[in-house]
Design a protein around this motif. Structure first.
Motif, PDB file in Angstrom:
ATOM      1  N   LEU A  12       0.855  -1.180   0.000  1.00  0.00           N
ATOM      2  CA  LEU A  12       0.000   0.000   0.000  1.00  0.00           C
ATOM      3  C   LEU A  12       0.891   1.230   0.000  1.00  0.00           C
ATOM      4  O   LEU A  12       1.759   1.376   0.863  1.00  0.00           O
ATOM      5  CB  LEU A  12      -0.911   0.008   1.228  1.00  0.00           C
ATOM      6  CG  LEU A  12      -1.834   1.217   1.354  1.00  0.00           C
ATOM      7  CD1 LEU A  12      -2.838   1.248   0.193  1.00  0.00           C
ATOM      8  CD2 LEU A  12      -2.548   1.185   2.688  1.00  0.00           C
ATOM      9  N   LEU A  13       0.695   2.120  -0.984  1.00  0.00           N
ATOM     10  CA  LEU A  13       1.524   3.318  -1.105  1.00  0.00           C
ATOM     11  C   LEU A  13       0.832   4.562  -0.569  1.00  0.00           C
ATOM     12  O   LEU A  13       1.470   5.437   0.006  1.00  0.00           O
ATOM     13  CB  LEU A  13       1.915   3.549  -2.567  1.00  0.00           C
ATOM     14  CG  LEU A  13       2.725   2.439  -3.228  1.00  0.00           C
ATOM     15  CD1 LEU A  13       2.924   2.744  -4.703  1.00  0.00           C
ATOM     16  CD2 LEU A  13       4.055   2.259  -2.520  1.00  0.00           C
ATOM     17  N   HIS A  14      -0.473   4.671  -0.780  1.00  0.00           N
ATOM     18  CA  HIS A  14      -1.187   5.882  -0.370  1.00  0.00           C
ATOM     19  C   HIS A  14      -2.672   5.581  -0.221  1.00  0.00           C
ATOM     20  O   HIS A  14      -3.262   4.920  -1.074  1.00  0.00           O
ATOM     21  CB  HIS A  14      -1.001   6.993  -1.408  1.00  0.00           C
ATOM     22  CG  HIS A  14      -1.672   8.273  -1.048  1.00  0.00           C
ATOM     23  ND1 HIS A  14      -1.131   9.163  -0.144  1.00  0.00           N
ATOM     24  CD2 HIS A  14      -2.842   8.815  -1.437  1.00  0.00           C
ATOM     25  CE1 HIS A  14      -1.936  10.191  -0.012  1.00  0.00           C
ATOM     26  NE2 HIS A  14      -2.983  10.008  -0.785  1.00  0.00           N
ATOM     27  N   SER A  15      -3.255   6.087   0.843  1.00  0.00           N
ATOM     28  CA  SER A  15      -4.711   6.049   1.031  1.00  0.00           C
ATOM     29  C   SER A  15      -5.211   7.480   0.954  1.00  0.00           C
ATOM     30  O   SER A  15      -4.729   8.350   1.696  1.00  0.00           O
ATOM     31  CB  SER A  15      -5.072   5.460   2.397  1.00  0.00           C
ATOM     32  OG  SER A  15      -4.719   4.105   2.467  1.00  0.00           O
ATOM     33  N   PHE A  16      -6.146   7.742   0.074  1.00  0.00           N
ATOM     34  CA  PHE A  16      -6.686   9.094  -0.064  1.00  0.00           C
ATOM     35  C   PHE A  16      -7.486   9.474   1.176  1.00  0.00           C
ATOM     36  O   PHE A  16      -8.197   8.650   1.753  1.00  0.00           O
ATOM     37  CB  PHE A  16      -7.544   9.191  -1.330  1.00  0.00           C
ATOM     38  CG  PHE A  16      -6.729   9.165  -2.589  1.00  0.00           C
ATOM     39  CD1 PHE A  16      -6.105  10.307  -3.047  1.00  0.00           C
ATOM     40  CD2 PHE A  16      -6.560   7.985  -3.292  1.00  0.00           C
ATOM     41  CE1 PHE A  16      -5.327  10.288  -4.197  1.00  0.00           C
ATOM     42  CE2 PHE A  16      -5.789   7.954  -4.439  1.00  0.00           C
ATOM     43  CZ  PHE A  16      -5.170   9.104  -4.888  1.00  0.00           C
ATOM     44  N   THR A  17      -7.365  10.745   1.575  1.00  0.00           N
ATOM     45  CA  THR A  17      -7.978  11.231   2.809  1.00  0.00           C
ATOM     46  C   THR A  17      -9.276  11.982   2.592  1.00  0.00           C
ATOM     47  O   THR A  17      -9.941  12.341   3.544  1.00  0.00           O
ATOM     48  CB  THR A  17      -7.013  12.177   3.541  1.00  0.00           C
ATOM     49  OG1 THR A  17      -6.795  13.337   2.725  1.00  0.00           O
ATOM     50  CG2 THR A  17      -5.698  11.493   3.853  1.00  0.00           C
ATOM     51  N   GLY A  18      -9.624  12.269   1.360  1.00  0.00           N
ATOM     52  CA  GLY A  18     -10.797  13.092   1.067  1.00  0.00           C
ATOM     53  C   GLY A  18     -10.380  14.438   0.526  1.00  0.00           C
ATOM     54  O   GLY A  18     -10.765  14.826  -0.564  1.00  0.00           O
ATOM     55  N   LEU A  19      -9.573  15.179   1.275  1.00  0.00           N
ATOM     56  CA  LEU A  19      -9.111  16.472   0.765  1.00  0.00           C
ATOM     57  C   LEU A  19      -8.173  16.306  -0.412  1.00  0.00           C
ATOM     58  O   LEU A  19      -8.151  17.130  -1.319  1.00  0.00           O
ATOM     59  CB  LEU A  19      -8.438  17.292   1.864  1.00  0.00           C
ATOM     60  CG  LEU A  19      -9.390  17.968   2.839  1.00  0.00           C
ATOM     61  CD1 LEU A  19      -8.610  18.750   3.895  1.00  0.00           C
ATOM     62  CD2 LEU A  19     -10.354  18.882   2.115  1.00  0.00           C
ATOM     63  N   ASP A  20      -7.388  15.227  -0.435  1.00  0.00           N
ATOM     64  CA  ASP A  20      -6.489  14.989  -1.565  1.00  0.00           C
ATOM     65  C   ASP A  20      -7.149  14.129  -2.645  1.00  0.00           C
ATOM     66  O   ASP A  20      -6.537  13.817  -3.648  1.00  0.00           O
ATOM     67  CB  ASP A  20      -5.168  14.370  -1.116  1.00  0.00           C
ATOM     68  CG  ASP A  20      -5.309  12.989  -0.489  1.00  0.00           C
ATOM     69  OD1 ASP A  20      -6.448  12.552  -0.232  1.00  0.00           O
ATOM     70  OD2 ASP A  20      -4.271  12.358  -0.242  1.00  0.00           O
ATOM     71  N   GLY A  21      -8.406  13.787  -2.448  1.00  0.00           N
ATOM     72  CA  GLY A  21      -9.151  12.998  -3.421  1.00  0.00           C
ATOM     73  C   GLY A  21      -9.807  11.805  -2.760  1.00  0.00           C
ATOM     74  O   GLY A  21      -9.526  11.472  -1.604  1.00  0.00           O
TER      75      GLY A  21
END
Length: 168
Positions: A12-21
């Motif tokens: 896993l490299l990145h989980s989006f937070t909402g503000l970043d998408g």
């Protein structure tokens, strides 16, 4: 965002937070600068999507957050054109709520709304039995043409192509 190596190991490299998408719907493209670019269907301050850049480690930089007026809900991959800019589409928003065509530099500079799609732009499906289809573009610009063919049993095949219309 994730990576699967040749041995099948998942990272896993990145989980989006909402503000970043949120909810990336389309695949990433690897641009000529070595970065990966993509869109999210939701998230950003208005909640209607973002354009982002990432590297192989998963560090994400938001390049543009859609407001709705400039497009909303991107669901297709971006395209890097020979001019070095990224081009894309949205499925909603724009001046008529039918979607938009846009371009942006890989740096995030110069987001340009190229066209707000409107009824009659080919945004609504056309049903016909003839094997030939014709569409007249009213303005020069960058368009994404999508053709879906269905047989009598309801089986379908879809293909899209980028079209650049120039005034001669």
């Amino acid at each position: 965002l994730f990576r699967i190596d040749g041995a099948g190991a998942f990272t896993l490299l990145h989980s989006f937070t909402g503000l970043d998408g949120a909810r990336p719907m389309a695949g990433l493209i690897e641009a000529s600068d070595g970065f990966f670019y993509g869109t999210t269907w939701g998230g950003g301050p208005a909640g209607v999507g973002t354009v982002y850049r990432t590297d192989a480690t998963g560090a994400v930089t938001v390049l543009h957050s859609f407001s709705g007026a400039d497009g909303a809900r991107p669901a297709a991959s971006l395209v890097e054109a020979s001019d070095g800019l990224l081009y894309g589409t949205t499925t909603a928003g724009g001046a008529h709520g039918q979607g938009a065509l846009f371009r942006i530099a890989p740096s995030g500079a110069g987001f340009t709304l190229l066209r707000s799609l409107a009824p009659g732009d080919g945004t609504a499906p056309v049903t016909q039995s003839s094997p030939e289809i014709e569409h007249t573009y009213e303005e020069a610009g960058f368009y994404l043409a999508t053709l879906t063919v269905k047989d009598s049993r309801g089986r379908a095949s879809t293909n899209s192509a980028s079209v650049v219309i120039q005034v001669l």
